[in-house]
Design a protein around this motif. Structure first.
Motif, PDB file in Angstrom:
ATOM      1  N   ASP A   1       1.361  -4.874   3.105  1.00  0.00           N
ATOM      2  CA  ASP A   1       1.117  -3.719   3.979  1.00  0.00           C
ATOM      3  C   ASP A   1      -0.027  -4.050   4.930  1.00  0.00           C
ATOM      4  O   ASP A   1      -1.173  -3.667   4.696  1.00  0.00           O
TER       5      ASP A   1
ATOM      6  N   LYS B   1      10.847   2.605  11.069  1.00  0.00           N
ATOM      7  CA  LYS B   1      10.095   3.506  10.194  1.00  0.00           C
ATOM      8  C   LYS B   1       9.999   4.886  10.857  1.00  0.00           C
ATOM      9  O   LYS B   1       9.514   5.006  11.996  1.00  0.00           O
TER      10      LYS B   1
ATOM     11  N   ALA C   1       4.466   2.937  -1.614  1.00  0.00           N
ATOM     12  CA  ALA C   1       3.507   2.603  -0.550  1.00  0.00           C
ATOM     13  C   ALA C   1       2.137   3.161  -0.889  1.00  0.00           C
ATOM     14  O   ALA C   1       1.978   3.900  -1.867  1.00  0.00           O
TER      15      ALA C   1
HETATM   16  O1  G3P Z   1       1.910   1.789   5.228  1.00  0.00           O
HETATM   17  C1  G3P Z   1       1.785   3.032   4.617  1.00  0.00           C
HETATM   18  C2  G3P Z   1       0.822   3.089   3.441  1.00  0.00           C
HETATM   19  O2  G3P Z   1       1.013   1.974   2.626  1.00  0.00           O
HETATM   20  C3  G3P Z   1      -0.609   3.388   3.806  1.00  0.00           C
HETATM   21  O3  G3P Z   1      -1.491   3.085   2.773  1.00  0.00           O
HETATM   22  O4  G3P Z   1      -3.796   2.739   1.930  1.00  0.00           O
HETATM   23  O5  G3P Z   1      -3.462   3.809   4.176  1.00  0.00           O
HETATM   24  O6  G3P Z   1      -2.899   5.036   2.101  1.00  0.00           O
HETATM   25  P1  G3P Z   1      -2.993   3.697   2.749  1.00  0.00           P
END
Ligand code: G3P
Length: 218
Positions: free
Chosen positions: A6, A87, A167
């Motif tokens: 990610d 997305k 995610a």
């Molecule tokens: O890409 C979406 C998600 O994985 C965002 O993660 O750490 O910003 O909550 P976070």
């Protein structure tokens, strides 16, 4: 279980790819901004650069929040590279867009999912992936892992083909717990993948093996 990273950071994507266990990449507008990527052309070029680094799916997020805008942007993103997955945010026009893309055979990832009801709608609309944000639920004292378990139950009840993409993974235990719950995919930082490697007994054991080898071969 598929492992996605990610991030929009090319060095980290390359490092994860070289490890040999990477199945794809997820990005979002915040991650692109973090790398200083701005302007439509630069953003599109960056998606292509990511696709050229990895073998698997690369999620690219639309900015539009109306149906026509999401369709226009999503089609442009999908045409960039065969690895692109469009997305789409979990909003009313997003559901319509998911159905539109699903009917056209364009793969999608429904993002910003925080409830089983939202995940059910995404699957009904034909999303390829659904992205429940478990870390952000944990952040507000709500059990993110329970959401993964509940979505698994509902999807299995009806044999939905939508893949659960856990995610907002923050650490290695999230990865392990998601694997136990049958999440199809996880996306997290490189550290959450590398943490799987670590065990002190492995380090102690290797040190002893090498010391014993050196005793007999020096
Ligand atoms: O890409 C979406 C998600 O994985 C965002 O993660 O750490 O910003 O909550 P976070």
């Amino acid at each position: 279980m598929k492992f996605f990273i990610d991030t929009a950071n090319l060095d980290q994507i390359k490092e994860a790819q070289e490890l040999g266990v990477l199945d794809g990449v997820t990005t979002n507008p915040s991650l692109m901004a973090k790398e200083g990527i701005s302007g439509r052309e630069n953003i599109l070029k960056h998606y292509v650069a990511i696709c050229n680094l990895v073998d698997g799916d690369v999620s690219a997020e639309v900015i539009a929040t109306d149906f026509d805008g999401m369709v226009k942007e999503g089609e442009e993103l999908a045409a960039l590279h065969e690895q692109i997955v469009v997305k789409i945010p979990m909003i009313k026009d997003g559901i319509k867009a998911l159905k539109y893309f699903s009917d056209k055979g364009i793969r999608t990832n429904c993002t910003l999912v925080f409830s089983v009801g939202q995940a059910l709608l995404a699957a009904k609309a034909g999303a390829s992936y659904v992205s429940p944000f478990l870390g952000r639920l944990d952040d507000i004292s709500t059990d993110g892992l329970q959401l993964i378990a509940d979505i698994r139950l509902v999807y299995d009840n009806y044999a939905f083909e939508t893949e659960i993409l856990a995610a907002s993974i923050r650490h290695t235990m999230h990865v392990i717990d998601c694997a136990k719950l049958g999440s199809d995919v996880m996306t997290g930082p490189l550290s959450s993948i590398e943490g799987l490697l670590k065990h002190p007994l492995t380090d102690i054991g290797l040190e002893k093996f090498l010391a014993d080898y050196n005793k007999g071969n020096s």
